[in-house]
Design a protein around this motif. Structure first.
Motif, PDB file in Angstrom:
ATOM      1  N   ASP A  27     -15.489   3.544 -40.869  1.00  0.00           N
ATOM      2  CA  ASP A  27     -15.921   2.359 -40.137  1.00  0.00           C
ATOM      3  C   ASP A  27     -15.921   1.141 -41.063  1.00  0.00           C
ATOM      4  O   ASP A  27     -16.373   1.216 -42.207  1.00  0.00           O
ATOM      5  CB  ASP A  27     -17.335   2.634 -39.614  1.00  0.00           C
ATOM      6  CG  ASP A  27     -17.923   1.452 -38.889  1.00  0.00           C
ATOM      7  OD1 ASP A  27     -17.518   1.229 -37.743  1.00  0.00           O
ATOM      8  OD2 ASP A  27     -18.772   0.747 -39.482  1.00  0.00           O
ATOM      9  N   ALA A  28     -15.409   0.008 -40.580  1.00  0.00           N
ATOM     10  CA  ALA A  28     -15.268  -1.184 -41.432  1.00  0.00           C
ATOM     11  C   ALA A  28     -16.615  -1.680 -41.956  1.00  0.00           C
ATOM     12  O   ALA A  28     -16.714  -2.125 -43.101  1.00  0.00           O
ATOM     13  CB  ALA A  28     -14.551  -2.294 -40.663  1.00  0.00           C
ATOM     14  N   ILE A  29     -17.645  -1.602 -41.127  1.00  0.00           N
ATOM     15  CA  ILE A  29     -18.974  -2.054 -41.567  1.00  0.00           C
ATOM     16  C   ILE A  29     -19.444  -1.216 -42.758  1.00  0.00           C
ATOM     17  O   ILE A  29     -19.937  -1.741 -43.762  1.00  0.00           O
ATOM     18  CB  ILE A  29     -19.994  -1.927 -40.412  1.00  0.00           C
ATOM     19  CG1 ILE A  29     -19.607  -2.865 -39.258  1.00  0.00           C
ATOM     20  CG2 ILE A  29     -21.406  -2.258 -40.907  1.00  0.00           C
ATOM     21  CD1 ILE A  29     -20.497  -2.718 -38.035  1.00  0.00           C
ATOM     22  N   LYS A  36     -20.309  -0.099 -48.615  1.00  0.00           N
ATOM     23  CA  LYS A  36     -20.092   0.747 -49.795  1.00  0.00           C
ATOM     24  C   LYS A  36     -19.401  -0.019 -50.921  1.00  0.00           C
ATOM     25  O   LYS A  36     -19.700   0.184 -52.103  1.00  0.00           O
ATOM     26  CB  LYS A  36     -19.267   1.988 -49.434  1.00  0.00           C
ATOM     27  CG  LYS A  36     -19.076   2.922 -50.635  1.00  0.00           C
ATOM     28  CD  LYS A  36     -18.489   4.265 -50.288  1.00  0.00           C
ATOM     29  CE  LYS A  36     -18.291   5.108 -51.547  1.00  0.00           C
ATOM     30  NZ  LYS A  36     -17.798   6.465 -51.268  1.00  0.00           N
ATOM     31  N   SER A  37     -18.466  -0.912 -50.540  1.00  0.00           N
ATOM     32  CA  SER A  37     -17.707  -1.650 -51.562  1.00  0.00           C
ATOM     33  C   SER A  37     -18.628  -2.441 -52.479  1.00  0.00           C
ATOM     34  O   SER A  37     -18.422  -2.496 -53.697  1.00  0.00           O
ATOM     35  CB  SER A  37     -16.709  -2.602 -50.897  1.00  0.00           C
ATOM     36  OG  SER A  37     -15.805  -1.885 -50.099  1.00  0.00           O
ATOM     37  N   LEU A  38     -19.648  -3.063 -51.893  1.00  0.00           N
ATOM     38  CA  LEU A  38     -20.598  -3.810 -52.719  1.00  0.00           C
ATOM     39  C   LEU A  38     -21.640  -2.882 -53.329  1.00  0.00           C
ATOM     40  O   LEU A  38     -22.058  -3.066 -54.479  1.00  0.00           O
ATOM     41  CB  LEU A  38     -21.267  -4.909 -51.888  1.00  0.00           C
ATOM     42  CG  LEU A  38     -22.222  -5.832 -52.661  1.00  0.00           C
ATOM     43  CD1 LEU A  38     -21.515  -6.530 -53.824  1.00  0.00           C
ATOM     44  CD2 LEU A  38     -22.842  -6.871 -51.725  1.00  0.00           C
ATOM     45  N   ALA A  39     -22.033  -1.839 -52.585  1.00  0.00           N
ATOM     46  CA  ALA A  39     -23.102  -0.937 -53.055  1.00  0.00           C
ATOM     47  C   ALA A  39     -22.740  -0.275 -54.374  1.00  0.00           C
ATOM     48  O   ALA A  39     -23.582  -0.176 -55.279  1.00  0.00           O
ATOM     49  CB  ALA A  39     -23.400   0.127 -51.998  1.00  0.00           C
ATOM     50  N   ALA A  55      -3.883  -8.288 -41.136  1.00  0.00           N
ATOM     51  CA  ALA A  55      -5.113  -9.064 -41.021  1.00  0.00           C
ATOM     52  C   ALA A  55      -5.649  -8.958 -39.599  1.00  0.00           C
ATOM     53  O   ALA A  55      -5.306  -9.759 -38.736  1.00  0.00           O
ATOM     54  CB  ALA A  55      -4.846 -10.515 -41.409  1.00  0.00           C
ATOM     55  N   HIS A  56      -6.468  -7.940 -39.340  1.00  0.00           N
ATOM     56  CA  HIS A  56      -7.060  -7.762 -38.021  1.00  0.00           C
ATOM     57  C   HIS A  56      -8.456  -8.356 -37.996  1.00  0.00           C
ATOM     58  O   HIS A  56      -9.317  -7.956 -38.779  1.00  0.00           O
ATOM     59  CB  HIS A  56      -7.141  -6.276 -37.667  1.00  0.00           C
ATOM     60  CG  HIS A  56      -5.810  -5.672 -37.376  1.00  0.00           C
ATOM     61  ND1 HIS A  56      -5.001  -6.126 -36.358  1.00  0.00           N
ATOM     62  CD2 HIS A  56      -5.136  -4.668 -37.957  1.00  0.00           C
ATOM     63  CE1 HIS A  56      -3.887  -5.406 -36.334  1.00  0.00           C
ATOM     64  NE2 HIS A  56      -3.932  -4.526 -37.307  1.00  0.00           N
ATOM     65  N   ALA A  57      -8.661  -9.283 -37.063  1.00  0.00           N
ATOM     66  CA  ALA A  57      -9.941  -9.988 -37.006  1.00  0.00           C
ATOM     67  C   ALA A  57     -11.106  -9.022 -36.815  1.00  0.00           C
ATOM     68  O   ALA A  57     -12.144  -9.152 -37.472  1.00  0.00           O
ATOM     69  CB  ALA A  57      -9.911 -11.032 -35.893  1.00  0.00           C
ATOM     70  N   ALA A  58     -10.958  -8.031 -35.934  1.00  0.00           N
ATOM     71  CA  ALA A  58     -12.085  -7.130 -35.656  1.00  0.00           C
ATOM     72  C   ALA A  58     -12.463  -6.341 -36.904  1.00  0.00           C
ATOM     73  O   ALA A  58     -13.646  -6.176 -37.219  1.00  0.00           O
ATOM     74  CB  ALA A  58     -11.730  -6.173 -34.519  1.00  0.00           C
ATOM     75  N   TRP A  59     -11.462  -5.864 -37.629  1.00  0.00           N
ATOM     76  CA  TRP A  59     -11.739  -5.107 -38.843  1.00  0.00           C
ATOM     77  C   TRP A  59     -12.418  -6.000 -39.880  1.00  0.00           C
ATOM     78  O   TRP A  59     -13.405  -5.621 -40.512  1.00  0.00           O
ATOM     79  CB  TRP A  59     -10.430  -4.523 -39.403  1.00  0.00           C
ATOM     80  CG  TRP A  59     -10.667  -3.548 -40.518  1.00  0.00           C
ATOM     81  CD1 TRP A  59     -10.807  -2.197 -40.407  1.00  0.00           C
ATOM     82  CD2 TRP A  59     -10.840  -3.859 -41.908  1.00  0.00           C
ATOM     83  NE1 TRP A  59     -11.057  -1.645 -41.630  1.00  0.00           N
ATOM     84  CE2 TRP A  59     -11.071  -2.635 -42.579  1.00  0.00           C
ATOM     85  CE3 TRP A  59     -10.814  -5.043 -42.649  1.00  0.00           C
ATOM     86  CZ2 TRP A  59     -11.282  -2.562 -43.951  1.00  0.00           C
ATOM     87  CZ3 TRP A  59     -11.031  -4.971 -44.022  1.00  0.00           C
ATOM     88  CH2 TRP A  59     -11.257  -3.753 -44.660  1.00  0.00           C
ATOM     89  N   SER A 112     -16.835  -7.692 -43.228  1.00  0.00           N
ATOM     90  CA  SER A 112     -17.649  -8.775 -43.785  1.00  0.00           C
ATOM     91  C   SER A 112     -19.105  -8.634 -43.347  1.00  0.00           C
ATOM     92  O   SER A 112     -20.018  -8.952 -44.111  1.00  0.00           O
ATOM     93  CB  SER A 112     -17.072 -10.147 -43.429  1.00  0.00           C
ATOM     94  OG  SER A 112     -17.172 -10.403 -42.052  1.00  0.00           O
ATOM     95  N   ASN A 113     -19.345  -8.113 -42.138  1.00  0.00           N
ATOM     96  CA  ASN A 113     -20.730  -7.894 -41.707  1.00  0.00           C
ATOM     97  C   ASN A 113     -21.435  -6.872 -42.599  1.00  0.00           C
ATOM     98  O   ASN A 113     -22.575  -7.080 -43.023  1.00  0.00           O
ATOM     99  CB  ASN A 113     -20.777  -7.421 -40.250  1.00  0.00           C
ATOM    100  CG  ASN A 113     -20.598  -8.577 -39.274  1.00  0.00           C
ATOM    101  OD1 ASN A 113     -20.748  -9.736 -39.634  1.00  0.00           O
ATOM    102  ND2 ASN A 113     -20.259  -8.250 -38.036  1.00  0.00           N
ATOM    103  N   GLY A 114     -20.757  -5.760 -42.883  1.00  0.00           N
ATOM    104  CA  GLY A 114     -21.360  -4.739 -43.745  1.00  0.00           C
ATOM    105  C   GLY A 114     -21.584  -5.256 -45.156  1.00  0.00           C
ATOM    106  O   GLY A 114     -22.617  -4.997 -45.786  1.00  0.00           O
ATOM    107  N   LEU A 115     -20.606  -6.019 -45.634  1.00  0.00           N
ATOM    108  CA  LEU A 115     -20.675  -6.578 -46.987  1.00  0.00           C
ATOM    109  C   LEU A 115     -21.823  -7.576 -47.121  1.00  0.00           C
ATOM    110  O   LEU A 115     -22.658  -7.491 -48.032  1.00  0.00           O
ATOM    111  CB  LEU A 115     -19.341  -7.258 -47.289  1.00  0.00           C
ATOM    112  CG  LEU A 115     -19.142  -7.844 -48.674  1.00  0.00           C
ATOM    113  CD1 LEU A 115     -18.698  -6.756 -49.646  1.00  0.00           C
ATOM    114  CD2 LEU A 115     -18.093  -8.950 -48.635  1.00  0.00           C
TER     115      LEU A 115
END
Lengths: 334, 334
Positions: free
Chosen positions: B63-65, B70-73, B98-102, B107-110
């Motif tokens: 999941d993108a979120i 995880k990328s920042l964690a 570049a998919h907007a939804a992804w 970016s929301n999770g980050l």
């Protein structure tokens, strides 16, 4: 087959430890969870990051030494554009496989440039994956003296260093985009421009207190100059025929010359603005640094109409006649 | 289809500008050639970088979120291991398209995690390419107080936070490595451990002045503890049965439990050493931070024989009987 840790140790950690001899930035270098940096008193740390992907930022058959050079050079170019002194960098590397010969070449190209600029490797990450290089670079700049994008002023001259467009010419030749025959020597020359750009670090330092706004030309003049204009709330007039170019590019058609100089990208020259009163000083800087500096246009305040909104560039030719350019800056997803 | 610049602007630059409200690290944030950082007086900037590659550090269908988190964690986890306070980060992103939804999910999770830790996005790079995420993170730590890997002392207890091994259990289940049936709920639970690790930032700060050496467990206890031992010139004895694990992992075979806890990787818990005199203080810290802290072994000086060279770990079981472990730390190229 050496393990990941053995390869990292051999080609990066050992070199990084040697580099502590010239590095002055880090209290704690590579080999812990974090490096520890601190700027000299009264200075800020300038930070920039660039990622290079195979087939996109370099040809898949590029020489490993040249790739090591370019990976750091494009990052040092961002420090140059801020007027910052290089200090340190981190390197993240995804590799399809861990070949000792390739890693030796890559690290040789990388550290040769790093040593020239006293820039110490202080951290990194290595993993298996499609060939991708991500570097984050750190420099020092006295507080308040950084060359920012938002500092262009009405009446400023617009300058560029060196020649523009050779890297784009090279790419077009290697891609067979244009129906032109080139002698092999030209191909090699422009391939150098594309693969071994020279970061304008010393020029950037010399421009502190002289230039107003600055940017490095990575995505093409048309897009990069627009960044200065939008952040400064200004517009510009640029003489497309005044943009400096090599003899080999000047021998191409007008269309190719304009595409390469205006929208080419990968130049890693500096574009900056400076008051008219600085022309004499800039002539001296060009002589001292042995880098050509060319005036290509003028910054001006915007008016209220659409044609002069912030970011607008009015292109003219050598006869000062308006010309229409439909070119845009480099967009990685187009 | 939005252009690269439009996508960056929408999902990262605008969020980064909002983040200036909580960001305190940067004199100049995202949008110039470099960001400008300076640490508070008397503090160093701690720097770390981690790269995540699809299929290697995360499942391609993640999941993108969760991937943004995880990328920042994993980077914040490195700051935690130094006892540094998060301040800022840069993000380089290679995307197949570049998919907007992804991008919105990512970016929301980050930014959800970034905002929780007052960590400001100050720069980055976006390009087309195989999905790869490279983050460099910056924290502040008072000079001389960082938790280094080279500070373990003879007689120190060895501690770990939380539970180890769930992320490795999840990976094995998703890869069908082991011939075991798991209820769907267990699969979801361990997938959480693998995809949404919680960086132990507050614990790291609490350990300043209490712990001697520290590291975050990203490549597996056996390899990561060896980093502390080699840098400190010490060896260790570790009770493999004392390593804390979840009830779901404790329900597996002894072999799976040991592989996951000892060599699993992707735990993002802290492993640290502290003098025996700190046991009371550590009990308080565990209670205050609501994170279990477990003593798993002891640091000792090395002798002159091969069996006790720096980096050696003597594994024992609950009955204090020596056991032989042929496991090694995670090597991305094996």
């Amino acid at each position: 087959m050496l393990s990941e840790f053995e390869l990292i140790d051999r080609f990066f950690l050992q070199r990084a430890r040697q580099a502590r001899a010239y590095g002055r930035a880090a209290h704690l270098g590579i080999g812990d969870d974090c490096a520890l940096l601190s700027p000299p008193a009264g200075q800020d740390i300038a930070v920039s990051t660039d990622m290079l992907v195979s087939g996109r930022h370099f040809l898949p058959d590029v020489d490993a030494i040249r790739l090591g050079h370019k990976s750091l050079a494009v990052n040092l170019s961002d420090l140059a554009a801020m007027g910052a002194t290089p200090a340190a960098f981190t390197l993240s590397l995804a590799l399809p496989s861990a070949h000792a010969a390739w890693l030796e070449g890559f690290s040789n190209g990388l550290f040769a440039l790093a040593e020239r600029f006293d820039c110490e490797l202080v951290g990194g990450d290595t993993t298996a994956g499609p060939l991708t290089i991500s570097i984050t670079v750190f420099g020092h700049v006295p507080r308040g003296q950084a060359l920012r994008r938002d500092a262009a002023q009405h009446g400023d001259d617009i300058w560029v260093s060196g020649n523009l467009g050779d890297a784009r010419l090279a790419l077009g030749l290697f891609r067979n985009e244009w129906d032109i025959d080139q002698p092999a020597a030209t191909l090699l020359d422009v391939r150098d421009a594309m693969e071994t750009p020279e970061p304008r670090v010393k020029l950037g330092l010399a421009l502190r207190g002289v230039a107003h706004a600055a940017i490095d030309l990575s995505d093409g003049l048309i897009g990069d100059l627009a960044h200065i204009l939008r952040r400064s709330g200004k517009m510009a007039s640029v003489n497309v025929d005044a943009i400096p170019r090599s003899a080999r590019l000047a021998a191409q058609t007008t269309q190719i010359q304009r595409m390469c100089t205006v929208a080419g990208g990968d130049d890693y020259e500096l574009c900056f603005t400076a008051p008219v009163s600085a022309r004499g000083r800039l002539k001296d800087i060009a002589a001292e640094s042995n880098i050509a500096l060319t005036r290509i246009g003028t910054i001006s305040d915007t008016a209220s109409d659409v044609a002069t909104q912030p970011g607008t560039i009015a292109w003219v030719d050598a006869a000062d006649a308006p010309i229409s350019l439909s070119l845009t800056g480099f967009d990685h997803f187009e």
